[in-house]
Design a protein around this motif. Structure first.
Motif, PDB file in Angstrom:
ATOM      1  N   PRO A  86      -0.879  -7.446  -3.155  1.00  0.00           N
ATOM      2  CA  PRO A  86      -0.095  -8.662  -2.876  1.00  0.00           C
ATOM      3  C   PRO A  86      -0.729  -9.611  -1.855  1.00  0.00           C
ATOM      4  CG  PRO A  86       1.253  -6.653  -2.663  1.00  0.00           C
ATOM      5  CD  PRO A  86      -0.180  -6.244  -2.687  1.00  0.00           C
ATOM      6  N   TYR A  87      -1.727  -9.163  -1.141  1.00  0.00           N
ATOM      7  CA  TYR A  87      -2.197  -9.933   0.010  1.00  0.00           C
ATOM      8  C   TYR A  87      -3.366 -10.861  -0.345  1.00  0.00           C
ATOM      9  CZ  TYR A  87       0.643  -6.464   2.377  1.00  0.00           C
ATOM     10  OH  TYR A  87       1.696  -5.663   2.754  1.00  0.00           O
ATOM     11  N   PRO A  88      -3.431 -12.015   0.343  1.00  0.00           N
ATOM     12  CA  PRO A  88      -4.521 -12.967   0.091  1.00  0.00           C
ATOM     13  C   PRO A  88      -5.808 -12.510   0.761  1.00  0.00           C
ATOM     14  CG  PRO A  88      -3.121 -13.785   1.838  1.00  0.00           C
ATOM     15  CD  PRO A  88      -2.465 -12.524   1.336  1.00  0.00           C
ATOM     16  N   TRP A  89      -6.908 -13.208   0.422  1.00  0.00           N
ATOM     17  CA  TRP A  89      -8.217 -12.828   0.934  1.00  0.00           C
ATOM     18  C   TRP A  89      -8.871 -13.996   1.663  1.00  0.00           C
ATOM     19  CZ3 TRP A  89     -10.496  -7.975   0.465  1.00  0.00           C
ATOM     20  CH2 TRP A  89      -9.754  -7.051  -0.295  1.00  0.00           C
ATOM     21  N   ILE A  90      -9.692 -13.617   2.647  1.00  0.00           N
ATOM     22  CA  ILE A  90     -10.535 -14.591   3.342  1.00  0.00           C
ATOM     23  C   ILE A  90     -11.942 -14.447   2.782  1.00  0.00           C
ATOM     24  CG2 ILE A  90     -11.556 -15.253   5.545  1.00  0.00           C
ATOM     25  CD1 ILE A  90      -9.039 -14.209   6.911  1.00  0.00           C
ATOM     26  N   ALA A  91     -12.518 -15.563   2.332  1.00  0.00           N
ATOM     27  CA  ALA A  91     -13.872 -15.536   1.784  1.00  0.00           C
ATOM     28  C   ALA A  91     -14.856 -16.077   2.806  1.00  0.00           C
ATOM     29  CB  ALA A  91     -13.940 -16.371   0.510  1.00  0.00           C
ATOM     30  N   PRO A  92     -15.975 -15.384   3.035  1.00  0.00           N
ATOM     31  CA  PRO A  92     -17.020 -15.896   3.936  1.00  0.00           C
ATOM     32  C   PRO A  92     -17.633 -17.165   3.346  1.00  0.00           C
ATOM     33  CG  PRO A  92     -17.317 -13.555   3.453  1.00  0.00           C
ATOM     34  CD  PRO A  92     -16.319 -14.080   2.469  1.00  0.00           C
ATOM     35  N   PRO A  93     -18.466 -17.872   4.112  1.00  0.00           N
ATOM     36  CA  PRO A  93     -19.158 -19.039   3.565  1.00  0.00           C
ATOM     37  C   PRO A  93     -19.904 -18.692   2.277  1.00  0.00           C
ATOM     38  CG  PRO A  93     -19.482 -18.909   5.932  1.00  0.00           C
ATOM     39  CD  PRO A  93     -18.785 -17.639   5.535  1.00  0.00           C
ATOM     40  N   THR A  94     -19.918 -19.602   1.332  1.00  0.00           N
ATOM     41  CA  THR A  94     -20.485 -19.310   0.012  1.00  0.00           C
ATOM     42  C   THR A  94     -21.982 -19.027   0.048  1.00  0.00           C
ATOM     43  OG1 THR A  94     -20.719 -21.690  -0.384  1.00  0.00           O
ATOM     44  CG2 THR A  94     -18.723 -20.626  -1.205  1.00  0.00           C
ATOM     45  N   SER A 142      -7.114 -17.381   0.436  1.00  0.00           N
ATOM     46  CA  SER A 142      -6.292 -18.284   1.242  1.00  0.00           C
ATOM     47  C   SER A 142      -7.117 -19.078   2.249  1.00  0.00           C
ATOM     48  CB  SER A 142      -5.225 -17.492   1.998  1.00  0.00           C
ATOM     49  OG  SER A 142      -5.830 -16.558   2.891  1.00  0.00           O
ATOM     50  N   PHE A 143      -8.346 -18.617   2.524  1.00  0.00           N
ATOM     51  CA  PHE A 143      -9.196 -19.288   3.514  1.00  0.00           C
ATOM     52  C   PHE A 143     -10.639 -18.952   3.194  1.00  0.00           C
ATOM     53  CE2 PHE A 143     -11.587 -19.343   7.504  1.00  0.00           C
ATOM     54  CZ  PHE A 143     -11.267 -20.600   7.993  1.00  0.00           C
ATOM     55  N   SER A 144     -11.535 -19.922   3.368  1.00  0.00           N
ATOM     56  CA  SER A 144     -12.948 -19.653   3.098  1.00  0.00           C
ATOM     57  C   SER A 144     -13.835 -20.487   4.019  1.00  0.00           C
ATOM     58  CB  SER A 144     -13.287 -19.968   1.635  1.00  0.00           C
ATOM     59  OG  SER A 144     -13.139 -21.358   1.383  1.00  0.00           O
ATOM     60  N   GLY A 145     -15.062 -19.978   4.208  1.00  0.00           N
ATOM     61  CA  GLY A 145     -16.082 -20.769   4.886  1.00  0.00           C
ATOM     62  C   GLY A 145     -16.051 -20.787   6.391  1.00  0.00           C
ATOM     63  N   GLY A 146     -15.232 -19.978   7.043  1.00  0.00           N
ATOM     64  CA  GLY A 146     -15.119 -20.059   8.494  1.00  0.00           C
ATOM     65  C   GLY A 146     -16.105 -19.195   9.245  1.00  0.00           C
ATOM     66  N   SER A 147     -16.121 -19.382  10.561  1.00  0.00           N
ATOM     67  CA  SER A 147     -16.934 -18.547  11.446  1.00  0.00           C
ATOM     68  C   SER A 147     -16.225 -17.217  11.662  1.00  0.00           C
ATOM     69  CB  SER A 147     -17.123 -19.248  12.790  1.00  0.00           C
ATOM     70  OG  SER A 147     -15.866 -19.377  13.447  1.00  0.00           O
ATOM     71  N   LEU A 148     -16.914 -16.291  12.341  1.00  0.00           N
ATOM     72  CA  LEU A 148     -16.295 -15.005  12.629  1.00  0.00           C
ATOM     73  C   LEU A 148     -15.053 -15.184  13.486  1.00  0.00           C
ATOM     74  CD1 LEU A 148     -16.281 -11.918  12.516  1.00  0.00           C
ATOM     75  CD2 LEU A 148     -17.770 -11.907  14.532  1.00  0.00           C
ATOM     76  N   THR A 149     -15.114 -16.104  14.449  1.00  0.00           N
ATOM     77  CA  THR A 149     -13.950 -16.345  15.311  1.00  0.00           C
ATOM     78  C   THR A 149     -12.756 -16.818  14.509  1.00  0.00           C
ATOM     79  OG1 THR A 149     -15.366 -16.899  17.194  1.00  0.00           O
ATOM     80  CG2 THR A 149     -13.088 -17.661  17.284  1.00  0.00           C
ATOM     81  N   SER A 150     -12.963 -17.747  13.588  1.00  0.00           N
ATOM     82  CA  SER A 150     -11.845 -18.240  12.781  1.00  0.00           C
ATOM     83  C   SER A 150     -11.323 -17.146  11.851  1.00  0.00           C
ATOM     84  CB  SER A 150     -12.268 -19.479  11.988  1.00  0.00           C
ATOM     85  OG  SER A 150     -13.325 -19.184  11.105  1.00  0.00           O
ATOM     86  N   ILE A 151     -12.227 -16.338  11.305  1.00  0.00           N
ATOM     87  CA  ILE A 151     -11.797 -15.235  10.440  1.00  0.00           C
ATOM     88  C   ILE A 151     -10.931 -14.256  11.211  1.00  0.00           C
ATOM     89  CG2 ILE A 151     -12.632 -13.206   9.183  1.00  0.00           C
ATOM     90  CD1 ILE A 151     -15.033 -14.892   8.291  1.00  0.00           C
ATOM     91  N   ILE A 152     -11.363 -13.902  12.428  1.00  0.00           N
ATOM     92  CA  ILE A 152     -10.590 -12.964  13.249  1.00  0.00           C
ATOM     93  C   ILE A 152      -9.235 -13.552  13.600  1.00  0.00           C
ATOM     94  CG2 ILE A 152     -10.475 -11.851  15.517  1.00  0.00           C
ATOM     95  CD1 ILE A 152     -13.502 -11.498  15.364  1.00  0.00           C
ATOM     96  N   ASN A 153      -9.197 -14.816  13.977  1.00  0.00           N
ATOM     97  CA  ASN A 153      -7.926 -15.456  14.330  1.00  0.00           C
ATOM     98  C   ASN A 153      -6.948 -15.441  13.168  1.00  0.00           C
ATOM     99  OD1 ASN A 153      -8.534 -16.056  16.999  1.00  0.00           O
ATOM    100  ND2 ASN A 153      -9.475 -18.029  16.490  1.00  0.00           N
TER     101      ASN A 153
END
Length: 316
Positions: free
Chosen positions: A192-200, A223-234
């Protein structure tokens, strides 16, 4: 009037040591050569530097003034020698290091901070890139060393690669995620949960796609893609999203209780983290010292990870 700096050093040494013989010994010179130099200097300035027929030697006012300048020369020479020694020992200078953003922020940056604590005169110039760009910078001579994941059997000609950590990924989530503390997690639990994708353009992006395909998750939501490690952790901390991260990054951050790794077996990339350098470019003393330090730190990290593992993952 120009003076030979070595002559000023001799005057200072004689005055400070209290005699010709003692001054010569302090400089590692013979007494006759020091005496000759002193006579030449007196002839040059047209005045005696020590009172005639006085024992022990009594410096004149001019001699004391020249000795003061001689001490400056001695101090400058010592400082210059110290500069050279610190450089040759790898304790001063510049290290230009580039690497994959996730690893640099999640693991390497902490190691750099520890290195600079013990080497305060070393400046680290860090940049972010992936392997193709890093190799271009190494070839151009604008980078000393790259830290990135690569296939060990596919290193291009002209480069040297030192393997420092096996490639291994995990499915990660925030520490308070509903499935974070379960001893057993199934695909239906995470469906059921969304995923964060790293930069392409990141190798981790392909890893995410490969992982989801290998565990049979073909219908998933990003739900989110392309962010830095800090944004991914947040986002992981404040949402129910999941992502794929290197095991070493999640493990390094475990003490901050930001992330958890789910106990789902996934395939690991055919890449190892390593140190990439140009084969034909000799490394300077400071770069060599930094390289050796990173190798030691990753050896320690690998041992620590091994000790914390019980089955597939540690449990907090």
């Amino acid at each position: 009037m120009k003076f030979d700096p070595r002559h000023l050093e001799i005057v200072a040494a004689i005055v400070d040591a209290g005699g010709l013989t003692e001054g010569a010994e302090a400089l590692g010179k013979s007494q006759p050569s020091v005496s000759r130099t002193l006579s030449m200097l007196e002839a040059r300035v047209g005045s005696r530097l020590f009172a005639k027929n006085k024992r022990p030697l009594q410096p004149t006012e001019l001699c004391l003034a020249l000795a003061a300048e001689g001490r400056k020369v001695l101090a400058a020479n010592k400082a210059a020698s110290d500069v050279v020694k610190r450089y040759l020992d790898g304790r001063s200078g510049v290290v230009r290091v580039g690497g994959s953003p996730i690893f640099m922020d999640g693991v390497i940056s902490g190691m750099i901070a520890e290195f600079q604590t013990g080497h305060p005169d070393v400046r680290i110039d860090q940049s972010y890139n992936y392997a193709p760009e890093l190799m271009e910078k190494l070839e151009a001579g604008t980078l000393d060393i790259a830290i990135c994941p690569m296939k060990v059997d596919a290193i291009p000609t002209g480069f040297t690669f030192k393997d420092i950590l096996p490639g291994r990924n995990v499915i990660a989530c925030g520490a308070t995620h509903p499935v974070a503390n379960r001893t057993s997690v199934t695909l239906s639990d995470i469906a059921p949960y969304p995923w964060i994708a790293p930069p392409t353009d990141s190798p981790l992006y392909e890893d995410l796609r490969s992982v989801l395909s290998s565990i049979g998750m073909r219908d998933f939501r990003v739900s989110f893609s392309g962010g830095s490690l800090t944004s991914i952790i947040n986002i992981l901390e404040r949402s129910d999203a999941l992502t794929v991260l290197p095991y070493s990054v999640v493990f390094t951050l475990r003490r901050q209780k930001m992330l958890s790794a789910l106990s789902i077996k996934i395939g690991h990339p055919e890449r190892n983290l390593g140190l990439l350098t140009r084969a034909d470019a000799p490394l300077g003393p400071t770069v060599r010292r930094f390289r050796q330090y990173i190798i030691r730190e990753f050896t320690t990290l690998a041992d620590t990870i091994l000790k914390h593992e019980q089955n597939a993952l540690w449990r907090s």
